[in-house]
Design an enzyme around this catalytic site. Structure first.
Site, short mmCIF file in Angstrom:
data_model
loop_
_atom_site.label_atom_id
_atom_site.label_comp_id
_atom_site.label_asym_id
_atom_site.label_seq_id
_atom_site.Cartn_x
_atom_site.Cartn_y
_atom_site.Cartn_z
N CYS A 68 0.87 -1.17 0.00
CA CYS A 68 0.00 0.00 0.00
C CYS A 68 0.91 1.23 0.00
O CYS A 68 2.13 1.08 -0.12
CB CYS A 68 -1.00 -0.01 1.16
SG CYS A 68 -0.32 0.22 2.80
N HIS A 101 15.14 -13.50 11.68
CA HIS A 101 14.81 -13.45 13.10
C HIS A 101 13.33 -13.64 13.40
O HIS A 101 12.99 -14.11 14.48
CB HIS A 101 15.26 -12.12 13.70
CG HIS A 101 16.74 -11.99 13.79
ND1 HIS A 101 17.34 -10.89 14.32
CD2 HIS A 101 17.74 -12.80 13.39
CE1 HIS A 101 18.66 -11.04 14.27
NE2 HIS A 101 18.92 -12.19 13.70
#
Length: 143
Positions: A68, A101
């Site tokens: 977006c 991570h």
């Protein structure tokens, strides 16, 4: 990932970058599912983010790319879904870390703030980076 298909969704502000992303995935031979929008006509990102998130959760697609204007609304909407870990990325280093991570299963791009070249580099890094697991899995389990 259960599926190798990548789901791609955008609103009107992300539409131009989404068109580039679809072409880029096609050129790389990567299968995708286009969740819309299909034009630059004003629309609401949740209408496209929720179906993408549902298909990530159910395994219909292996991961997603949401786009977006700022990336924020798409990320917020995607992350409302329990099985989705969407990370907003505007450079390669962040793309690396959200996979390594956080085991992000959805990449979010800010369509108004990155170039096509930057998007391609971010997508490549996201797709090639493995999850490190270990202590990071313990943190994900707490989400």
């Amino acid at each position: 990932m259960a599926s190798k298909i990548i789901g791609v969704a955008s609103d009107h502000a992300g539409f131009p970058l989404k068109q580039f992303v679809l072409q880029y995935l096609e050129e790389k031979g990567i299968e995708y599912k286009d969740f819309g929008t299909y034009s630059d006509r004003s629309c609401d990102y949740p209408d496209f983010a929720h179906p993408l998130a549902e298909d990530i959760e159910s395994g219909v697609v292996g991961c997603g790319i949401g786009i977006c204007g700022s990336g924020e609304g798409m990320a917020m909407t995607l992350n409302k879904h329990h099985g989705v870990r969407a990370g907003l990325c505007w450079n390669v280093e962040i793309a690396h870390l959200i996979r390594q991570h956080n085991n992000a299963n959805c990449l979010v791009l800010p369509g108004r703030f990155i170039t096509n070249k930057e998007a391609a580099a971010i997508i490549d890094e996201y797709l090639k980076t493995p999850f490190e697991a270990g202590r990071h899995q313990l943190r994900i389990d707490k989400m």
